[in-house]
Design an enzyme around this catalytic site. Structure first.
Site, short mmCIF file in Angstrom:
data_model
loop_
_atom_site.label_atom_id
_atom_site.label_comp_id
_atom_site.label_asym_id
_atom_site.label_seq_id
_atom_site.Cartn_x
_atom_site.Cartn_y
_atom_site.Cartn_z
N GLY A 33 -5.19 8.87 94.22
CA GLY A 33 -4.54 7.59 94.02
C GLY A 33 -5.54 6.65 93.37
N TYR A 88 0.92 15.07 92.79
CA TYR A 88 0.80 15.41 91.37
C TYR A 88 0.06 16.72 91.25
CZ TYR A 88 -4.08 13.83 90.49
OH TYR A 88 -5.44 13.67 90.47
N GLY A 274 -10.41 10.88 87.87
CA GLY A 274 -11.00 9.83 88.70
C GLY A 274 -12.25 9.21 88.10
N ALA A 275 -12.66 9.66 86.91
CA ALA A 275 -13.87 9.10 86.31
C ALA A 275 -13.70 7.62 85.97
CB ALA A 275 -14.25 9.88 85.06
N GLY A 276 -12.50 7.23 85.53
CA GLY A 276 -12.25 5.82 85.26
C GLY A 276 -12.28 4.97 86.52
N ASP A 277 -11.79 5.53 87.62
CA ASP A 277 -11.84 4.81 88.89
C ASP A 277 -13.27 4.67 89.37
OD1 ASP A 277 -9.02 4.82 88.83
OD2 ASP A 277 -8.95 6.77 89.82
#
Length: 334
Positions: A33, A88, A274-277
């Site tokens: 998420g 997902y 999740g790298a952007g998060d």
């Protein structure tokens, strides 16, 4: 300082190794998420964070809550209600084959929860920042209205808002949506935006000329003009060589100017989801610990680069890991 995060908790199912979906009847499961990933990343960096969400009242929902709690996230404002947990499916990329995501999030507990069911007095009590992303309003009309309510509730209480664009066309196209209008209503409350010139083009309905840093600066200045509360825009530039090797740099624009890091080569990628998060968590960590824009950009670059080495959706690294990366420590730390 407590940062509140509003968004959906979900499970990621992916085949082992780099197999195709259902190539063998096995799945690896991770809790994910977008907002929860940023919350987890900041909790591992020592910050006080709170998750505001709703999950299914069953073992899947309990597992999602348990994973966040284990990482130090306050889950006291995560509701458990009858229904289903969003899922997902990720087919990891390999070589010149790109990764692919299949969503199974329709009619989850979170997506279908009425917008007036959220208690913002409780959710934002003691919070010094609210973090949102563009994924939550993309899930459907209820969550879109809830995200707007959250931003307005924060604004009414004088709580600053950070917003990650996270545009997901597949989710917006699944219902009768107007992403530009909804996202604009959210970003008008934000002082920090995670997004690049493409996100700003979507918001403002215009293209930007030039290339590279000139185009990003033109887009940033247009966003600052359109959204008076906005003070900082953080973004990354990614050049994909293949599934295993990417070149990434980080940039922060303020009203006064811009700072950009050198590009780093990230080779031997384990998991880029999740790298952007992780980047968002690193930038916020840099700002929360008293750094300037350049420090925040470096912290964001460090955490996003490190996340590529870790399976799962969230960054689990501490301040020492960021320091070691920035100091170039690549040998065994003994």
């Amino acid at each position: 300082m407590t940062i509140a995060f509003f968004g959906e908790l979900m499970l990621r199912l992916s085949p082992p190794g780099r197999e195709l979906l259902l190539q063998t009847p096995k799945f690896e499961v991770n809790v994910g998420g977008a907002e929860a990933n940023v919350a987890t990343g900041l909790a591992c960096l020592g910050h006080s964070v709170r998750m505001v969400s709703a999950v299914a009242d069953n073992p899947l929902g309990a597992a999602a809550i348990g994973e966040l709690r284990r990482r130090g996230v306050d889950t006291s404002t995560v509701a458990s209600e009858p229904g289903r947990l969003g899922l997902y499916f990720l087919t990891p990329g390999a070589g010149l084959r790109a990764s692919e995501v299949v969503y199974d999030r329709a009619h989850s507990v979170f997506a279908d929860r009425p917008a007036d069911a959220w208690d913002w007095d409780k959710a934002l009590a003691g919070a010094t920042r609210l973090h949102l992303s563009g994924i939550t309003p993309a899930l459907g009309p209820n969550s879109a209205a809830a995200a707007i309510n959250a931003a307005e509730a924060a604004g009414a209480r004088g709580i600053p808002v950070s917003f990650d664009g996270n545009y997901r066309a597949k989710l917006w196209e699944a219902w009768d949506s107007d992403p530009r209008a909804v996202l604009a209503r959210l970003i008008e409350h934000a002082d920090i935006l995670f997004g690049n010139h493409r996100d700003i083009s979507l918001l403002l309905g215009r293209e930007f000329s030039g290339d590279g840093s000139d185009r990003r600066r033109e887009a940033a200045e247009a966003a600052f003009e359109a959204f008076p509360k906005l003070e900082l825009i953080a973004s990354t530039a990614r050049h994909v060589v293949d599934a295993d090797s990417h070149r990434v740099s980080a940039r922060i624009d303020t009203r006064q100017g811009a700072t950009q890091t050198e590009e780093v080569l990230i080779a031997g990628i384990v998991d880029r989801i999740g790298a952007g998060d992780a980047f968002a968590a690193g930038v916020l960590h840099g700002l929360f610990t008293g750094g300037d824009a350049a420090d925040a950009a470096q912290a964001g670059l460090a955490l996003t680069a490190l996340k590529h080495s870790l399976p799962g959706d969230a960054s689990l690294f501490g301040p020492g890991d960021i320091a070691a990366f920035l100091e170039g420590e690549l040998d065994v730390r003994r």
